[in-house]
Design an enzyme around this catalytic site. Structure first.
Site, PDB file in Angstrom:
ATOM      1  N   GLY A 105       0.819  -1.201   0.000  1.00 52.57           N
ATOM      2  CA  GLY A 105       0.000   0.000   0.000  1.00 52.57           C
ATOM      3  C   GLY A 105       0.853   1.251   0.000  1.00 52.57           C
ATOM      4  O   GLY A 105       2.041   1.219   0.339  1.00 52.57           O
ATOM      5  N   CYS A 106       0.226   2.367  -0.386  1.00 49.99           N
ATOM      6  CA  CYS A 106       0.983   3.615  -0.502  1.00 49.99           C
ATOM      7  C   CYS A 106       1.464   4.111   0.847  1.00 49.99           C
ATOM      8  O   CYS A 106       2.571   4.628   0.960  1.00 49.99           O
ATOM      9  CB  CYS A 106       0.146   4.679  -1.197  1.00 49.99           C
ATOM     10  SG  CYS A 106      -1.463   4.953  -0.435  1.00 49.99           S
ATOM     11  N   TYR A 107       0.657   3.970   1.898  1.00 49.47           N
ATOM     12  CA  TYR A 107       1.094   4.413   3.221  1.00 49.47           C
ATOM     13  C   TYR A 107       2.130   3.462   3.826  1.00 49.47           C
ATOM     14  O   TYR A 107       3.132   3.904   4.376  1.00 49.47           O
ATOM     15  CB  TYR A 107      -0.098   4.521   4.177  1.00 49.47           C
ATOM     16  CG  TYR A 107      -1.058   5.669   3.931  1.00 49.47           C
ATOM     17  CD1 TYR A 107      -0.651   6.995   4.050  1.00 49.47           C
ATOM     18  CD2 TYR A 107      -2.400   5.426   3.653  1.00 49.47           C
ATOM     19  CE1 TYR A 107      -1.557   8.045   3.874  1.00 49.47           C
ATOM     20  CE2 TYR A 107      -3.312   6.473   3.478  1.00 49.47           C
ATOM     21  CZ  TYR A 107      -2.890   7.778   3.584  1.00 49.47           C
ATOM     22  OH  TYR A 107      -3.778   8.814   3.423  1.00 49.47           O
ATOM     23  N   PRO A 108       1.899   2.150   3.791  1.00 46.00           N
ATOM     24  CA  PRO A 108       2.869   1.245   4.430  1.00 46.00           C
ATOM     25  C   PRO A 108       4.267   1.295   3.804  1.00 46.00           C
ATOM     26  O   PRO A 108       5.260   1.038   4.490  1.00 46.00           O
ATOM     27  CB  PRO A 108       2.235  -0.143   4.264  1.00 46.00           C
ATOM     28  CG  PRO A 108       0.768   0.130   4.195  1.00 46.00           C
ATOM     29  CD  PRO A 108       0.656   1.426   3.437  1.00 46.00           C
ATOM     30  N   PRO A 143       6.366   3.848   2.773  1.00 47.64           N
ATOM     31  CA  PRO A 143       7.359   4.675   3.453  1.00 47.64           C
ATOM     32  C   PRO A 143       7.482   4.371   4.943  1.00 47.64           C
ATOM     33  O   PRO A 143       8.555   4.585   5.527  1.00 47.64           O
ATOM     34  CB  PRO A 143       6.846   6.099   3.213  1.00 47.64           C
ATOM     35  CG  PRO A 143       5.379   5.948   2.966  1.00 47.64           C
ATOM     36  CD  PRO A 143       5.226   4.623   2.275  1.00 47.64           C
TER      37      PRO A 143
END
Lengths: 348, 348, 348, 348
Positions: C151-154, C156
């Site tokens: 996912g985009c949040y996990p 970084p």
């Protein structure tokens, strides 16, 4: 003894214009918001459909089905095109005055099939409707029972060009209007083309030729300046929420200069609280008038090509819709014309 | 007989907060804008420095050098940090009351070298300064001669957490505040990092650790809740003009739930015109409070990790600056606290 | 002799991630876009569903119903959650490798009912799925037949915290993640909350507690650092199109400083083409990495409170979705990992 | 044997156009970035002045004072107006070819005092300069030693109107161009009017009459269509970063229709990789071409008023500056004209 408040209905209360009407009327000492109508949102409170108004004294008012409207003096219609033409006549016959923010009463009957796609159902009322641009037609508005509130694009076009046409400073044919609008003009309904992801960094024309404000511009100019004009109009969407800018191009007549045009506009609107004519060489800016009922106008002549340019900027939801409607309401009701209307923009 | 108007000076009139103070005071029936001060813009009119106010009755007021200020009852300081500490004391000694929007009177003297980079020149006045968060310190504000108007970030943090700390629902240490701010908080001065081209599509933290609002949050919470706290704070810039959102994280104590936190906030702010506690599960939004003096608050508990989250949103130029200053002014002058202050956001 | 091109299918070709996959693959010398699938847009051309790709050699490719897929080597799934779990197994059984951009293969089976609202239909495949974060799990990705693209949040969060956890520089429990995302993360479907008029000037939290990326963060950190963690996560929408910024808060262990944290991240990602660790005191910015496959990371410690802060920024459609998927594809196919992927942001 | 790379200098490397030139050249297999020049940033690395390029192989290149330039084959000038006229001639005399992105070589000598405010210092070179609009003047560009890279506004105007003028479908006099530009066109230098807080929600005209692109439009059209034209031009700023849209108005000649105009444009640009003529009734959009070297064109006729309207959209930093410069460079050097240039927009 204080007069009883004017009982006002807002029809189409759940849209952007409807919300803006309510926000402004909350500042009005002589108006009671007596009815909020919207079929789809019926049953919700004002705060439910407009959470930004949750802290106001009207927050708990119920939004009700249109047909329940009763006990009112004036109806402000902020419904989609076509609705007011059907709903207003019975009200008018009962003596209720109407301000319509849609296009239903702005054109001659013959124009409706081409520009709005329907036969006008109550052409007789069209003759009684007054075009509600107070700076040009104030006296008629005072006497009106039915006011056609102008469109957001035609308002600055008519205000900017009418005085120049009257003075013969521009040619009446071959007028071009290039319009730029923020997204609130497209309304509140979800639509892929109006999504943030589709709109940021997007500048694009739309609906050309054929935007329904085109004949409205011609008619407003003819009413105000007394002679027919010919207008071509290309509207554009720009990544802003509020704000309409029109840039109007016309052939200047011999002798017209930036200074002369500016002077003529200055004289035409001297004392007008809601029209600000900028000094020659200064540029209008939609951001400066945001949240206010002000139109900024600027005029110039390109001496090399003989082109007169008039630019006008306003907040499409205020002077281009809700604010102008309340300005008309004030005139119809005999209130001070500026009541509840702001001349200060919200900046930055 | 009507009381004579309170003569108010606005120092720093050419900045964003100064302009917002003037815009709001124009709605104030009991205030006369008696002096507009700004050294760099001295000689210009209000309309010259704030063209969005060109249509108002104050448009022609001259902006004057600060030292010419005279004949006023209250001074509102919207100058950069460090200026008010030097300018206010002589005024205070002449009986002029002061509301300072900068950080000059918000902290104990010992904190200034570390957080503001200067030794406080008039520490004695710090003890007399009242922290101007009316919802928490209303009685002191009423009696104050010198009000330290709170920072935009500390305002929602203190309002959101103080009631929970008082009830022992969150731990006072290990509080984290993640702040998001629009660009108007950075002021009006040209700067490459604040250009449109640098900011659209940019989300970025700044000034961590060491933002001067950090000790202000701790102090406001201690004043309001009676016990020391420990706060870490990371501010961020987001591509908006107005609006501050704070998301506050704390360890919930045993038994705290979303409903309990929400109830406590609800009770704490029942009847407060400018604090809106959202129902459990509803989310705050800076856009809804834009242009208004309202703070929206929302509380929740993540039962899985025992984290309490309180989010708060306000318009940094209104409840986070000019609006709160006028709320304080109203209290100090004995006016109705809400005079001239809006509870309706400008939306969309 | 040149090897035959890898035949790749893009499922969900009409969405934002699907379009981004195609845009990137057009630069890939060893890949043939062999199938574009999307049920709702079936029958249109690529240029019809993505007019920004009208000038490319793939413009005329037809989008086809998913069930017509045939003759491919690898399938990239950019469909809504729940779809790939149903469609992938038959392909996998025929030897077609799969990269899934949805959440269908990122968690243990037991987590699906709570976080995604469905019982996982093919739990056996979950054990074979590799979590496709190449900088942490490169060797497994090389061997994988089924990759769960993060996912985009996990992304970084895992990249920023895993090295610090491994070195014991932060406490594994009590981690807080404050996420900020642009609107493209919400997809292309029309929705009132994602309209331009609803979003400009709006900063707001959403889906707290309970965002499905929360357990994914915990799992990725556990896989990478070998011990369980506890994460609370609050995502926010900000008025941008692309870009995710995460600000991660953890308790620093004794001795951790900004310099030490920065050094550890520097060492962890030395030589990584797509991770850029910023020097101490420098701030990440989503705008700088827009259009690129780069993650920017920054670490700091607030010595006053012992808080470690790690911020990470990426383009959610590239390193947070399509770019990372192609990075995984490159590894699975034995291509140079950076093929077709940009390290240069589009700025401004 | 592979040819040695063409050694290219980028002068004005620290600005937006300079950065964009470097970003594109990084994709160019036959070019070596041999010199980065910028006086003010001299001594910094490329990554220092353009952090979005920190991950590229050119990140460590030093920016150097202009006078140190040496050992190059071609110089790309992205300096402010007035600089290239002084610096280019000595280079040209040494056989170094020049592409100038400023206006220094776009007009006849006599026009410089009026439109650029200076006497042209090397009028003799003006005659040798080729106007670098490849789709109209490709053969001359191939032979040129000095190319005047067109302005961002004149590019779509010339491409959109030249074929129609050649066919006699529009009148050559009375042409009006309404331009809309994002903020990157104003450059990187800090300026209050270009701040985010001044620009979001702001739509405004600027520099009318007298924008220096006006005579450039007339000249480009005369060069391309063989007869003099008369153009009035009003540029506007809109709240976007990249993107120029021009809406051109002309009187249609008898018989011109939307279909005929569209067909003529279609034929004129058949096979052109970077010009996309939209089908009748479809609208151009700056967002679709962002990051690409593509111009979108659309034509229409309003039969009611006989107005021909041609709209064109491009990315001002790519097809309007850096991309077009590299397209010219490719032609001058005998490379494939499309090398390193993208036809895919970055969307959304």
């Amino acid at each position: 003894m204080r007069a009883p408040a004017l009982r006002v209905a807002v029809l189409g209360a759940s849209g952007y214009s409807g919300g803006e009407i309510v926000r402004i009327l909350l500042e009005h000492p002589a108006v009671e918001i007596a009815f909020l109508g919207a079929n789809r949102s019926a049953g919700a409170t004002l705060a439910g459909v407009h959470p930004h108004l949750a802290g106001t004294r009207a927050a708990g008012l119920l939004v009700r089905p249109l047909e329940e409207m009763d006990g009112i003096d004036v109806a402000l219609f902020a419904l989609p095109h076509g609705a007011c033409a059907g709903l207003a006549p019975p009200l008018l016959e009962r003596g209720i005055r109407v301000v319509d923010l849609s296009g239903d009463f702005r054109l001659p009957a013959a124009a409706y099939p081409e520009w709005y796609g329907f036969e006008h159902p109550v052409a007789a009322w069209l003759d009684k409707a007054v075009y509600g641009l107070p700076e040009l037609f104030r006296d008629q508005v005072r006497e009106a029972v039915l006011v056609a509130n102008p469109g957001c694009y035609p308002t600055p076009v008519a205000l900017g060009l009418a005085p120049l046409l009257r003075e013969g400073l521009i040619q009446p044919d071959g007028i071009l209007v290039d319009g730029k609008s923020g997204l609130s003009g497209a309304g509140r309904k979800a639509d892929e083309g109006a999504m943030f992801a589709s709109t940021e960094e997007s500048v694009r024309p739309y609906r050309f030729p054929g935007h329904q404000h085109t004949p409205e511009m011609e008619r407003a100019l003819e009413l105000a300046a007394g002679a027919p004009t010919s207008v071509a109009f290309v509207p554009h969407l720009v990544p802003a929420v509020r704000g309409v800018l029109v840039t109007c191009y016309a052939r200047a007549t011999r002798g017209a200069t930036t200074e002369i045009l500016t002077d003529v506009l200055d004289s035409a609107y001297a004392g007008e609280p809601f029209v600000r004519v900028l000094p020659a060489g200064t540029m209008v800016d939609t951001k400066r008038v945001r949240g206010s009922n002000v139109v900024e106008l600027q005029a110039g002549v390109d001496p090399r090509t003989g082109t007169a340019v008039v630019a006008g900027a306003l907040d499409n939801l205020v002077k281009g819709a809700a604010g102008q409607a309340i300005q008309n309401l004030n005139l119809m009701a005999g209130f001070d014309e500026t009541t509840a209307l702001s001349t200060a923009g919200i900046y930055p």
